[in-house]
Design a protein around this motif. Structure first.
Motif, PDB file in Angstrom:
ATOM      1  N   GLY A   1      19.144  -2.335 -82.900  1.00  0.00           N
ATOM      2  CA  GLY A   1      18.319  -3.310 -83.595  1.00  0.00           C
ATOM      3  C   GLY A   1      17.110  -3.640 -82.749  1.00  0.00           C
ATOM      4  O   GLY A   1      17.194  -3.631 -81.508  1.00  0.00           O
ATOM      5  N   VAL A   2      15.982  -3.917 -83.388  1.00  0.00           N
ATOM      6  CA  VAL A   2      14.729  -4.169 -82.662  1.00  0.00           C
ATOM      7  C   VAL A   2      14.159  -5.508 -83.097  1.00  0.00           C
ATOM      8  O   VAL A   2      14.074  -5.808 -84.295  1.00  0.00           O
ATOM      9  N   ILE A   3      13.776  -6.306 -82.112  1.00  0.00           N
ATOM     10  CA  ILE A   3      13.022  -7.535 -82.359  1.00  0.00           C
ATOM     11  C   ILE A   3      11.636  -7.352 -81.771  1.00  0.00           C
ATOM     12  O   ILE A   3      11.491  -6.880 -80.635  1.00  0.00           O
ATOM     13  N   ARG A   4      10.632  -7.699 -82.544  1.00  0.00           N
ATOM     14  CA  ARG A   4       9.240  -7.555 -82.100  1.00  0.00           C
ATOM     15  C   ARG A   4       8.660  -8.943 -81.868  1.00  0.00           C
ATOM     16  O   ARG A   4       8.869  -9.857 -82.667  1.00  0.00           O
ATOM     17  N   VAL A   5       7.936  -9.093 -80.761  1.00  0.00           N
ATOM     18  CA  VAL A   5       7.270 -10.349 -80.410  1.00  0.00           C
ATOM     19  C   VAL A   5       5.808 -10.037 -80.150  1.00  0.00           C
ATOM     20  O   VAL A   5       5.484  -9.044 -79.487  1.00  0.00           O
ATOM     21  N   SER A   6       4.905 -10.855 -80.680  1.00  0.00           N
ATOM     22  CA  SER A   6       3.470 -10.653 -80.460  1.00  0.00           C
ATOM     23  C   SER A   6       2.813 -11.988 -80.169  1.00  0.00           C
ATOM     24  O   SER A   6       3.128 -12.996 -80.807  1.00  0.00           O
ATOM     25  N   GLY A   7       1.917 -11.992 -79.190  1.00  0.00           N
ATOM     26  CA  GLY A   7       1.216 -13.225 -78.838  1.00  0.00           C
ATOM     27  C   GLY A   7       0.351 -13.015 -77.613  1.00  0.00           C
ATOM     28  O   GLY A   7       0.007 -11.897 -77.238  1.00  0.00           O
ATOM     29  N   ARG A   8       0.017 -14.114 -76.963  1.00  0.00           N
ATOM     30  CA  ARG A   8      -0.834 -14.061 -75.780  1.00  0.00           C
ATOM     31  C   ARG A   8       0.011 -14.230 -74.516  1.00  0.00           C
ATOM     32  O   ARG A   8       0.925 -15.049 -74.477  1.00  0.00           O
ATOM     33  N   ASP A   9      -0.297 -13.448 -73.497  1.00  0.00           N
ATOM     34  CA  ASP A   9       0.295 -13.637 -72.157  1.00  0.00           C
ATOM     35  C   ASP A   9       1.825 -13.736 -72.218  1.00  0.00           C
ATOM     36  O   ASP A   9       2.422 -14.773 -71.896  1.00  0.00           O
TER      37      ASP A   9
ATOM     38  N   PRO B   1      -5.384  -5.093 -74.898  1.00  0.00           N
ATOM     39  CA  PRO B   1      -5.508  -4.939 -76.348  1.00  0.00           C
ATOM     40  C   PRO B   1      -4.889  -3.637 -76.867  1.00  0.00           C
ATOM     41  O   PRO B   1      -4.984  -3.362 -78.051  1.00  0.00           O
ATOM     42  N   ALA B   2      -4.260  -2.859 -75.959  1.00  0.00           N
ATOM     43  CA  ALA B   2      -3.748  -1.537 -76.342  1.00  0.00           C
ATOM     44  C   ALA B   2      -2.330  -1.661 -76.895  1.00  0.00           C
ATOM     45  O   ALA B   2      -1.359  -1.183 -76.305  1.00  0.00           O
ATOM     46  N   SER B   3      -2.227  -2.334 -78.042  1.00  0.00           N
ATOM     47  CA  SER B   3      -0.932  -2.498 -78.704  1.00  0.00           C
ATOM     48  C   SER B   3      -1.166  -2.458 -80.205  1.00  0.00           C
ATOM     49  O   SER B   3      -2.312  -2.432 -80.676  1.00  0.00           O
ATOM     50  N   PHE B   4      -0.090  -2.465 -80.983  1.00  0.00           N
ATOM     51  CA  PHE B   4      -0.216  -2.394 -82.433  1.00  0.00           C
ATOM     52  C   PHE B   4      -1.026  -3.556 -82.981  1.00  0.00           C
ATOM     53  O   PHE B   4      -1.909  -3.377 -83.838  1.00  0.00           O
ATOM     54  N   THR B   5      -0.755  -4.776 -82.515  1.00  0.00           N
ATOM     55  CA  THR B   5      -1.445  -5.958 -83.036  1.00  0.00           C
ATOM     56  C   THR B   5      -2.737  -6.269 -82.297  1.00  0.00           C
ATOM     57  O   THR B   5      -3.520  -7.101 -82.770  1.00  0.00           O
ATOM     58  N   GLY B   6      -2.962  -5.648 -81.140  1.00  0.00           N
ATOM     59  CA  GLY B   6      -4.112  -6.008 -80.315  1.00  0.00           C
ATOM     60  C   GLY B   6      -3.809  -7.168 -79.386  1.00  0.00           C
ATOM     61  O   GLY B   6      -4.647  -7.551 -78.564  1.00  0.00           O
ATOM     62  N   GLU B   7      -2.609  -7.756 -79.484  1.00  0.00           N
ATOM     63  CA  GLU B   7      -2.145  -8.813 -78.583  1.00  0.00           C
ATOM     64  C   GLU B   7      -1.075  -8.233 -77.660  1.00  0.00           C
ATOM     65  O   GLU B   7      -0.696  -7.068 -77.791  1.00  0.00           O
ATOM     66  N   ASP B   8      -0.573  -9.049 -76.741  1.00  0.00           N
ATOM     67  CA  ASP B   8       0.611  -8.631 -76.007  1.00  0.00           C
ATOM     68  C   ASP B   8       1.765  -8.461 -76.999  1.00  0.00           C
ATOM     69  O   ASP B   8       1.967  -9.302 -77.885  1.00  0.00           O
ATOM     70  N   VAL B   9       2.515  -7.380 -76.848  1.00  0.00           N
ATOM     71  CA  VAL B   9       3.659  -7.128 -77.722  1.00  0.00           C
ATOM     72  C   VAL B   9       4.873  -6.804 -76.874  1.00  0.00           C
ATOM     73  O   VAL B   9       4.790  -6.009 -75.927  1.00  0.00           O
ATOM     74  N   LEU B  10       6.007  -7.426 -77.206  1.00  0.00           N
ATOM     75  CA  LEU B  10       7.299  -7.087 -76.623  1.00  0.00           C
ATOM     76  C   LEU B  10       8.179  -6.503 -77.712  1.00  0.00           C
ATOM     77  O   LEU B  10       8.196  -6.998 -78.841  1.00  0.00           O
ATOM     78  N   GLU B  11       8.914  -5.446 -77.357  1.00  0.00           N
ATOM     79  CA  GLU B  11       9.947  -4.930 -78.257  1.00  0.00           C
ATOM     80  C   GLU B  11      11.281  -5.025 -77.536  1.00  0.00           C
ATOM     81  O   GLU B  11      11.446  -4.487 -76.434  1.00  0.00           O
ATOM     82  N   LEU B  12      12.204  -5.721 -78.160  1.00  0.00           N
ATOM     83  CA  LEU B  12      13.531  -5.943 -77.597  1.00  0.00           C
ATOM     84  C   LEU B  12      14.503  -5.074 -78.370  1.00  0.00           C
ATOM     85  O   LEU B  12      14.753  -5.301 -79.553  1.00  0.00           O
ATOM     86  N   GLN B  13      15.029  -4.062 -77.725  1.00  0.00           N
ATOM     87  CA  GLN B  13      15.939  -3.131 -78.382  1.00  0.00           C
ATOM     88  C   GLN B  13      17.360  -3.414 -77.913  1.00  0.00           C
ATOM     89  O   GLN B  13      17.695  -3.190 -76.745  1.00  0.00           O
TER      90      GLN B  13
END
Length: 450
Positions: free
Chosen positions: A21-29, A71-83
């Protein structure tokens, strides 16, 4: 510990149990966010084995952490993927921990919307993400990938570039009226418009085919009781979906099945036989039949080949919406001994077949593709109704511009305005010009986590 409200989180994998299962997080810093969740500082683009921990430091799950810095992510923000492990309880515990750390639950399509707003995707590419997920055929999936990779957008940008070049010439002439330039001849206005029209026609053709792949064709089976509607549904679906008996009124409600012919999704709806009846349940089914007819793209009117067109069938035809396309099917030729065949075109098309034996089904499939307007090609890009409407609006403005320059005393101001409106219509497709309510309507149809 709390983080900016712009941080969003959602489960990105499908509901239910799974190996991962994957949880995606997007935001700043999000480095501090990852540190609080795992006790480790992640390396960019590196799959790191971690323990996901609750507020007391106890392990919720063990899995992989991936970090994509802006900015080198899908959203252009910081992105975490928790698998982690794909059980719903584990996923919900992990998501709840992300919310405790200050994230909020993402809205449908919010990750893709942020990618659009941060110029990672244009609007046509963003819509292609949802179309790829929803694709019901291989052809639709391949076309969605082409749109996601930018083929549709490139075709639109090429049209816009030609419009901009022509507008520059027109508006330069408006700015310097003292220069005696025969604009129409010097700028080759007619030639440029002709080339724009030809290129636009090709894009509209490819988009029209893509719209067919994306939405498919809604086909309703209608006719009197016992003409073989349920047998035809079963034959098309390749399965015994509908009960078939000799008893009139067996089908009481609409039965739906989705099939594909040469990659085109066909949504077939079997309906109650249309007749006068005192049975209250059957009457409800007949009322629902007319509701389905109102929503359909195509009606297949089934007749018993032994009887032919009756007054009751003519009454059904007279009640059909004027714009509804239809094909008449002479069913049960296995009982008449006649061969399968096809006569007429358009609204007068008739196909003779047997739903029971399968004779004539190939003729019906070919007729369905022709009515749909499909011709098999490999360069289709996925498109939606709003894209077709924008392309049609562009064509109308180009036609108005052409009429203006062809008039005895052309007004270049009106010519320039039509070109501007044509460019604006195209810009609605890729999102260079778009209203906030349009964006809300588009992204609200996405799944959560995408």
């Amino acid at each position: 510990m709390h983080y900016p409200p712009a941080t969003i989180a959602a489960i990105a994998t499908a509901p239910g149990r799974g190996g991962v299962g994957v949880i995606r997080v997007s935001g700043r810093d999000l480095l501090a966010f990852a540190q609080a969740l795992t006790g480790k500082t992640p390396r960019p683009r590196y799959a790191q084995r971690v323990d996901f921990r609750d507020a007391a430091g106890q392990s919720l799950d063990t899995g992989l952490l991936l970090y994509f810095p802006a900015p080198a992510s899908f959203t252009g923000e910081d992105v975490l993927e928790l698998q982690g492990h794909g059980g719903p309880v584990v996923m919900n515990l992990l998501l709840r921990r992300c919310l405790e750390l200050g994230a909020r639950l993402a809205e449908p399509g919010e990750f893709t919307r942020r990618a659009f707003l941060n110029n990672k995707l244009d609007l046509a590419q963003a819509e292609a993400v949802a179309d790829l997920i929803d694709a019901s055929t291989q052809a639709a999936a391949r076309s969605a990938v082409r749109s996601l990779q930018g083929e549709f957008s490139q075709a639109i940008h090429a049209l816009v570039d030609e419009l901009i070049e022509l507008r520059m010439l027109v508006e330069a002439t408006l700015d310097f009226p003292e220069e005696e330039i025969d604009f129409l001849e010097a700028a080759d206005a007619f030639g440029r418009l002709a080339r724009l029209d030809a290129r636009l026609a090709k894009v509209r053709e490819r988009a029209g085919q893509g719209k067919l792949l994306q939405a498919g064709l809604h086909v309703v089976l209608i006719g009197q009781p016992n003409v073989g509607k349920s047998s035809l549904l079963n034959r098309l679906a390749g399965d015994e979906l509908a009960i078939v008996t000799d008893i009139a009124g067996t089908t009481r409600d609409a039965l739906k099945s989705s099939i594909q012919i040469q990659g085109i999704p066909l949504h077939i709806i079997d309906t109650a036989g249309l007749r006068e009846t005192d049975d209250p349940v059957e009457r409800i089914g007949i009322a629902r039949t007319w509701q389905e007819i109102e929503k359909a793209d195509l009606a297949l009117l089934l007749l018993d080949a032994r009887i032919g067109l009756t007054d009751a069938d003519r009454a059904i035809l007279a009640k059909l919406p004027a714009q509804l396309r239809r094909i008449t099917l002479r069913n049960k030729i296995d009982l008449t001994g006649e061969p399968p065949g096809r006569q007429g075109e358009g609204a007068d098309m008739t196909v003779s077949l047997s739903a029971k034996s399968g004779a004539g089904m190939a003729l019906l499939e070919q007729a369905l593709l022709e009515v749909a307007g499909w011709h098999q090609t490999e360069d289709v890009f996925i498109a939606r109704e709003r894209h077709l409407q924008a392309l049609a609006a562009c064509a109308r403005h180009l036609a108005a511009a052409r009429a203006e320059v062809a008039s005895p005393r052309p007004a270049l101001e009106l010519f320039a305005e039509e070109l501007r409106l044509a460019q604006r219509a195209l810009s609605e497709i890729t999102g260079e010009f778009s209203a906030d309510d349009l964006l809300g309507a588009i992204f609200s149809r996405f799944c959560i986590g995408k």
